[in-house]
Write an enzyme that holds these catalytic residues in place. Structure first.
Site, PDB file in Angstrom:
ATOM      1  N   ALA A 204       0.797  -1.217   0.000  1.00  0.00           N
ATOM      2  CA  ALA A 204       0.000   0.000   0.000  1.00  0.00           C
ATOM      3  C   ALA A 204       0.833   1.273   0.000  1.00  0.00           C
ATOM      4  CB  ALA A 204      -0.921  -0.020   1.226  1.00  0.00           C
ATOM      5  N   ARG A 205       1.946   1.265   0.710  1.00  0.00           N
ATOM      6  CA  ARG A 205       2.692   2.500   0.905  1.00  0.00           C
ATOM      7  C   ARG A 205       3.568   2.873  -0.287  1.00  0.00           C
ATOM      8  NH1 ARG A 205       6.448  -0.346   5.584  1.00  0.00           N
ATOM      9  NH2 ARG A 205       7.468  -1.854   4.223  1.00  0.00           N
ATOM     10  N   ARG A 278       3.403 -12.268  -0.330  1.00  0.00           N
ATOM     11  CA  ARG A 278       3.951 -13.513   0.208  1.00  0.00           C
ATOM     12  C   ARG A 278       2.866 -14.584   0.262  1.00  0.00           C
ATOM     13  NH1 ARG A 278       7.362 -10.399  -0.460  1.00  0.00           N
ATOM     14  NH2 ARG A 278       9.256  -9.943   0.736  1.00  0.00           N
ATOM     15  N   HIS A 329       6.911  -2.200  -7.783  1.00  0.00           N
ATOM     16  CA  HIS A 329       7.059  -1.829  -6.372  1.00  0.00           C
ATOM     17  C   HIS A 329       8.003  -0.635  -6.264  1.00  0.00           C
ATOM     18  CE1 HIS A 329       5.448  -5.651  -4.483  1.00  0.00           C
ATOM     19  NE2 HIS A 329       5.555  -6.011  -5.749  1.00  0.00           N
ATOM     20  N   TYR A 381      17.118 -10.405  -1.549  1.00  0.00           N
ATOM     21  CA  TYR A 381      16.875 -11.352  -0.468  1.00  0.00           C
ATOM     22  C   TYR A 381      16.002 -12.486  -0.961  1.00  0.00           C
ATOM     23  CZ  TYR A 381      18.218  -7.946   3.183  1.00  0.00           C
ATOM     24  OH  TYR A 381      18.880  -7.082   3.983  1.00  0.00           O
ATOM     25  N   GLU A 403      11.632  -2.679  -8.734  1.00  0.00           N
ATOM     26  CA  GLU A 403      11.691  -1.780  -7.591  1.00  0.00           C
ATOM     27  C   GLU A 403      12.140  -0.436  -8.146  1.00  0.00           C
ATOM     28  OE1 GLU A 403      10.781  -2.422  -4.605  1.00  0.00           O
ATOM     29  OE2 GLU A 403      10.953  -4.588  -4.268  1.00  0.00           O
TER      30      GLU A 403
END
Ligand SMILES: [Zn+2]
Length: 800
Positions: A204-205, A278, A329, A381, A403
């Site tokens: 959301a952010r 996830r 993202h 990661y 990203e």
């Protein structure tokens, strides 16, 4: 042109020739909603990049109320957190190192909201938002972020402005029954055209992700008919864009908690939210996801437990022609290909690597922002249950996580001035990948690049790959056609399959200095023929037949004159040695062959991985001078091992640089830079090879060629180990020059060469070209024919 705006907005009729001048009606809202409670404040909260060295450090951070502040979560290694006032002092006391990226995150939040309020007031005053690039009325819609309802209005306005190109669709309802809407873009009937799916704001952010996919939608529509790329893309693809996958979380990030990430599931224990990224049902529940409901990466109680992931899953399954998918993202500037759940490489890694490189270059070309690209697990990661793994693994489409900006200065609260520049970078990458796929039905490639030389011999192998790109290959259709010289008929080479998608053709080339020409043909499973190079027989690859002879071969078992460190090296530990390595989790236990290899710093049995790694600078492994005098080219190969931090994290900055010098070490050219992220940085012996002629700039062989391997520890507290074994330098040459009478370069001097020359001479006369200017007079004359005939007779009489 009339925009029909949802009922709460006044409909304004505009007559505008171009969308560039379009506006959306913006009402003095008739509704009077109750004033919501004030959003949560983050005064004095700092954005830190913390050197996390242990699980205990992570627990300490959690106990201080630190919020994981990266899309991909936190782990051992440098990790971003937003911490409450006073927490930094407690980290100091606990001996946990960090750097401050933003000293007060509330300032950015306040500025962001003020920008929205200003733009909104201007829109209300003008009665409209400007939807185009150079609108006449209202503020630019992309000058601020927008709440959910305004994004929905924007989609409707686009559809109304471009009814022939755009339509709205619904993916399904969120947990709180908000519509997960999208916009479908294409020119003409759907046919069987491939689809591109872009979605954003699972988290959301990450507001700049949503504005980027919306900006791409607007750019495609506004560019149709004027911008050649946008036109070609909408003529060829159907774009499906879902800007807000997690509307409940997004609304909550506007009304209540700006830094909210997950959806708004009530977990029943006082915690809220499942990380939808996830929750996908491919390798769900593994590394990089959490079973703890309060975690930012809480995976949910079961795969696809959430309505948002269920709806998007069903949407993907209902659109089987999706070829390319990007889940957008923010932040940290990565293009991440599968997999997230494992460090193993995707079967299509060579294709992903090509696309990663192209997308990275495209995004970086916009404004110089640096992106890293590579498989997700080894580039940042581990992350399990993520959408791109499901799309690539369960649905078998090409899938990425982007990203976008920035690298932590503002993080999730990216200033509105960066909305458009951020979107431009995302668009550049999507545009590049989409166009590449239009031009590549299949992915045909050579591991070391298109061959410029082939090995002399009666049974010379040419290895190549034919793999999926936009379509799947029919492996039985693969052929390699070749010929000696430039004039003989092409013949089909015997072919064997080395591995699925990898083939070996065997040819019988002519003598040294003759040439061979070849091209590859294959078909897709749908029967579409593909040639590589694209023109096939009309413009084949040409390679010179040459002798490959070892000029230097070193298995590192004995001292062959390497320098272990050179003057000027700065590393204080972990310098290069030659010997039998003592393995750690970072350093090899065994040489690639035999007992010995070169490696950085001998540890002790049972020692820590960081005990004898490279520290505080660089160490250089320098070869002796290698004599390549007279060679036309050289091929260098070796096995290398490289680890820069066994934990893997996105601020890794250490690299292994391999360089070559043709002047005995006076000047150097980069041959290979391994790292800081992605392939080749996680240990294991890996083969590398390259040609001097392919470097940038190309390197000419000389009598004193040197190689050097520089392992540099630039950052702090990183584990860095490198090793090298089985170095082979092959000189590529022929004794003597090509026979001047061998016009077609097939290795034989025959009457056919005379005929071929005369034909080429006539062609020169007709076209004004100089191919047959044998006497280099700058003109094509009968004297050239005489000169060639003389050379031909000299050749057949034994001069070569
Ligand atoms: Zn995210």
């Amino acid at each position: 042109m009339t925009f029909r705006i949802p009922p709460r907005l006044i409909v304004v009729a505009l007559v505008l020739p171009l969308f560039a001048a379009a506006s959306i009606a913006r009402a003095q809202a008739p509704r009077q909603p109750p004033a919501p409670p004030a959003p949560e404040r983050f005064d004095g909260y700092q954005h830190l990049r913390v050197r996390v060295e242990s699980v205990r450090d992570l627990r300490t951070l959690a106990s201080l109320g630190a919020i994981e502040a990266a899309c991909h979560g936190a782990g051992i290694g440098p990790s971003d957190f937003i911490v409450p006032p006073g927490a930094a002092a407690l980290l100091d006391a606990a001996g946990i190192a960090y750097s401050v990226l933003n000293p007060n995150i509330q300032h950015a939040i306040d500025a962001e909201r003020a920008a929205y309020d200003r733009a909104r007031a201007a829109a209300d005053a003008a009665g409209a938002w400007d939807l185009g690039a150079a609108g006449l009325r209202g503020p630019d819609w992309f000058s601020t972020y927008h709440p959910y309802d305004e994004i929905s209005d924007f989609i409707n306005a686009l559809v109304q402005a471009y009814p022939a190109l755009a339509s709205r669709f619904s993916v399904g309802p969120s947990l709180q029954q908000r519509d997960i809407f999208g916009i479908r873009l294409r020119a003409g009937p759907p046919g069987d055209r491939p689809q591109v799916l872009l979605n954003s704001m699972q988290h959301a952010r990450e507001w700049a992700a949503g504005s980027s996919t919306l900006w791409i939608a607007r750019t495609l529509l506004a560019g149709y008919g004027s911008d050649p790329d946008a036109t070609r893309l909408l003529d060829s693809f159907e774009f499906l864009i879902v800007p807000v996958v997690n509307p409940d979380g997004y609304v909550f990030s506007w009304t209540t908690t700006r830094l909210w990430r997950k959806n708004r599931r009530d977990n029943g224990n006082g915690t809220f939210g499942v990380d939808t990224n996830r929750n996908w049902g491919f390798q769900w529940g593994g590394e990089g996801s959490s079973g703890t409901t309060s975690s930012e990466t809480y995976r949910g109680p079961a795969p696809f437990s959430e309505p948002e992931t269920q709806a998007l899953r069903d949407f993907v399954l209902a659109n089987p022609r999706i070829l390319l998918h990007v889940d957008v993202h923010t932040f940290s500037q990565f293009m991440l290909s599968p997999w997230g759940w494992t460090g193993a490489l995707h079967p299509d890694q060579s294709l992903y690597a090509t696309l990663n490189a192209g997308m990275k270059a495209a995004a970086e070309s916009v404004a110089g922002s640096l992106f890293s690209a590579g498989p997700s697990y080894i580039t940042i990661y581990p992350a399990s249950g993520v959408m791109p793994d499901w799309v690539a693994g369960a649905a078998a489409r090409l899938s990425w996580t982007y990203e976008l900006r920035d690298r932590g200065e503002f993080g999730f609260v990216l200033p509105p001035e960066q909305i458009v520049p951020t979107a431009q970078e995302a668009w550049a990458a999507v545009r590049w990948a989409s166009l590449w796929l239009l031009d590549h039905s299949l992915f045909i490639s050579f591991a070391e690049g298109d061959p410029a030389s082939v090995r002399a011999g009666t049974s010379t192998a040419i290895d190549f790959d034919v793999r999926r790109a936009a379509l799947d290959p029919d492996p039985d259709s693969v052929r390699l056609y070749w010929r000696r010289g430039r004039a003989a008929p092409f013949q089909q080479a015997p072919l064997s399959t080395l591995a699925p998608g990898s083939f070996r053709a065997t040819i019988n080339p002519g003598p040294c200095n003759s040439v061979v020409q070849f091209f590859i043909e294959a078909s897709t499973t749908s029967g579409l023929p593909v040639s590589y190079p694209a023109a096939g027989a009309a413009a084949p690859i040409e390679a010179v037949v040459r002798q490959f002879s070892p000029a230097f071969a070193d298995d590192a078992e004995i001292d062959r004159g390497w320098s272990l460190g050179v003057p000027g090296d700065t590393a204080t530990a972990g310098q290069w040695v030659r010997g039998n390595p003592v393995g750690t989790s970072a350093q090899p236990e065994d040489a690639h062959s035999g007992l010995n290899c070169f490696f950085t710093g001998q540890g002790v049995p049972g020692g820590q991985p960081g005990a004898a790694d490279v520290d505080n600078g660089f160490t250089t492994l320098l070869s002796p001078a290698i004599n390549l005098a007279g060679a036309a080219d050289a091929r260098v190969s070796y096995w290398r091992w490289y680890v820069n931090n066994t934990q893997g994290n996105y601020t890794r900055d250490d690299v292994l640089t391999v360089q070559v010098s043709a002047d005995n070490g006076a000047t150097w050219t980069d041959a290979e830079i391994v790292g800081p992220n992605g392939l080749g940085t996680q240990g294991g012996w890996e083969f590398a090879s390259w040609y001097l002629s392919r470097l940038s700039p190309p390197v000419s062989p000389s009598a004193a060629v040197r190689l050097r391997f520089i392992a540099a520890d630039i950052g702090t507290q990183q584990i860095l180990e490198a090793a090298v074994d089985d170095v082979l330098v092959e000189a590529i040459a022929c004794a003597g020059a090509p026979c001047p009478g061998d016009w077609d370069r097939d290795g034989a001097v025959l009457p056919a060469d005379l005929a071929a020359f005369v034909n080429a001479w006539i062609a020169d006369l007709a076209a004004g070209t100089l191919v047959t200017d044998t006497d280099a007079s700058g003109d094509v004359t009968p004297a050239d024919v005489a000169a060639f005939v003389a050379a031909w007779f000299a050749s057949v009489s034994g001069a070569c």
